[in-house]
Motif scaffolding. Structure first.
Motif, short mmCIF file in Angstrom:
data_model
loop_
_atom_site.label_atom_id
_atom_site.label_comp_id
_atom_site.label_asym_id
_atom_site.label_seq_id
_atom_site.Cartn_x
_atom_site.Cartn_y
_atom_site.Cartn_z
N ALA A 235 0.84 -1.20 0.00
CA ALA A 235 0.00 0.00 0.00
C ALA A 235 0.87 1.25 0.00
N ARG A 236 1.97 1.22 0.74
CA ARG A 236 2.89 2.36 0.75
C ARG A 236 3.49 2.59 -0.64
N LEU A 237 3.89 1.51 -1.28
CA LEU A 237 4.46 1.63 -2.63
C LEU A 237 3.44 2.24 -3.59
N ILE A 238 2.22 1.73 -3.57
CA ILE A 238 1.19 2.23 -4.48
C ILE A 238 0.94 3.71 -4.22
N PHE A 239 0.90 4.11 -2.93
CA PHE A 239 0.74 5.53 -2.62
C PHE A 239 1.87 6.35 -3.24
N CYS A 240 3.11 5.88 -3.10
CA CYS A 240 4.25 6.63 -3.62
C CYS A 240 4.19 6.75 -5.14
N TYR A 241 3.73 5.70 -5.82
CA TYR A 241 3.59 5.78 -7.27
C TYR A 241 2.55 6.84 -7.66
N PHE A 242 1.41 6.82 -6.98
CA PHE A 242 0.39 7.83 -7.26
C PHE A 242 0.89 9.23 -6.91
N ALA A 243 1.56 9.35 -5.78
CA ALA A 243 2.01 10.66 -5.29
C ALA A 243 2.99 11.31 -6.25
N GLU A 244 3.86 10.52 -6.88
CA GLU A 244 4.84 11.12 -7.77
C GLU A 244 4.23 11.50 -9.12
N ASP A 245 3.07 10.96 -9.45
CA ASP A 245 2.43 11.27 -10.73
C ASP A 245 1.23 12.20 -10.59
N THR A 246 0.90 12.60 -9.36
CA THR A 246 -0.27 13.47 -9.16
C THR A 246 0.10 14.73 -8.37
N ASP A 247 1.39 15.08 -8.39
CA ASP A 247 1.89 16.32 -7.79
C ASP A 247 1.79 16.38 -6.27
N ILE A 248 1.62 15.24 -5.60
CA ILE A 248 1.73 15.22 -4.15
C ILE A 248 3.20 15.38 -3.78
N PHE A 249 4.08 14.73 -4.56
CA PHE A 249 5.52 14.93 -4.43
C PHE A 249 5.93 15.98 -5.46
N ASP A 250 6.85 16.86 -5.07
CA ASP A 250 7.40 17.84 -6.03
C ASP A 250 8.44 17.15 -6.90
N GLY A 251 8.37 17.41 -8.18
CA GLY A 251 9.35 16.84 -9.09
C GLY A 251 8.83 15.58 -9.75
N GLU A 252 8.97 15.53 -11.05
CA GLU A 252 8.45 14.40 -11.82
C GLU A 252 9.20 13.12 -11.49
N GLY A 253 8.45 12.08 -11.17
CA GLY A 253 9.05 10.77 -10.89
C GLY A 253 9.99 10.77 -9.70
N LEU A 254 9.73 11.61 -8.70
CA LEU A 254 10.65 11.78 -7.57
C LEU A 254 10.93 10.46 -6.85
N PHE A 255 9.90 9.69 -6.58
CA PHE A 255 10.07 8.45 -5.83
C PHE A 255 10.90 7.43 -6.61
N THR A 256 10.47 7.13 -7.83
CA THR A 256 11.15 6.14 -8.66
C THR A 256 12.58 6.57 -8.96
N ARG A 257 12.76 7.85 -9.28
CA ARG A 257 14.09 8.37 -9.61
C ARG A 257 15.03 8.28 -8.41
N THR A 258 14.53 8.64 -7.22
CA THR A 258 15.37 8.60 -6.02
C THR A 258 15.80 7.18 -5.69
N VAL A 259 14.85 6.24 -5.74
CA VAL A 259 15.21 4.85 -5.44
C VAL A 259 16.21 4.33 -6.47
N GLU A 260 16.03 4.70 -7.73
CA GLU A 260 16.94 4.24 -8.78
C GLU A 260 18.35 4.78 -8.54
N GLN A 261 18.46 6.06 -8.15
CA GLN A 261 19.77 6.68 -7.96
C GLN A 261 20.47 6.19 -6.69
N MET A 262 19.71 5.95 -5.64
CA MET A 262 20.32 5.66 -4.34
C MET A 262 20.49 4.16 -4.05
N SER A 263 19.86 3.31 -4.84
CA SER A 263 19.97 1.87 -4.58
C SER A 263 20.95 1.21 -5.54
#
Length: 199
Positions: A42-70
């Protein structure tokens, strides 16, 4: 879901991720950890929605951050996700600094409502699971039908748990079979007869 190709892809990608995570973390499939696994998804699904519906600032913030830091092999993906979930559960700049959050986690906002509260335990990832995580993140979650949540919840919750909690998914068309004759048909008729009359 069958009528919307992006819903089909989202369901398929999350299912692959779920199966791969349980393969790598078999204890998470046990009754004692099932709630943790469902909460994590449920947390993952929220993060996916949040990065595509402007809850998070910056396009693809969640996916991009995990990709860069992992790491590519997935060995520290659980640590990166744990840090992000913690960041989203700490309110205020001072509290975030006191929590020792890294700079890369700071752009994530505090999320109230309890989804990110509680334990931040995350299952361990393989290279394959990390890949599925990113494949799901590549979708435009703003275009995904909210009905998908019902089917996903029903898919990951066991039969006994669903029965005890009354968690039985009803699709929108089936809901409307009840609501339309109950009052929506009459309401639409009145709305049509009103024309341009705002009152």
């Amino acid at each position: 879901i069958k009528d919307n190709p992006i819903d089909v892809r989202a369901t398929g990608r999350l299912n692959k991720l779920y199966v791969e995570l349980l393969r790598e973390n078999p204890a998470w499939a046990n009754a004692e950890r099932r709630a943790d696994m469902n909460h994590f998804m449920a947390r993952l699904i929220f993060c996916y929605f949040a990065e595509d519906t402007d809850i998070f600032d910056g396009e693809g913030l969640f996916t991009r951050t995990v990709e860069q830091m992992s790491e590519r092999d997935g060995s520290n993906t659980h640590e990166v996700l744990t840090t992000l979930f913690l960041a989203m559960n700490v309110k205020g700049t001072a509290a975030r600094e006191n929590a020792g959050l890294p700079r890369w986690a700071m752009p994530f906002p505090y999320v109230d409502g309890g989804l990110l509260s509680g334990g931040t335990d995350v299952p361990r990832f393989t290279r394959t699971a990390r890949s599925y995580l990113f494949q799901a993140g590549q979708l435009n979650w703003a275009a995904i039908n909210p009905d998908i949540f019902g089917s996903m919840i029903q898919a990951v919750a066991d039969d006994e748990e669903r029965g005890a909690l009354g968690m039985h998914y009803t699709s929108l068309p089936n809901i409307l079979k009840v609501l339309n004759p109950l009052f929506l048909d009459e309401l639409r008729s009145q709305l049509g007869a009103a024309g341009d009359n705002k009152s």
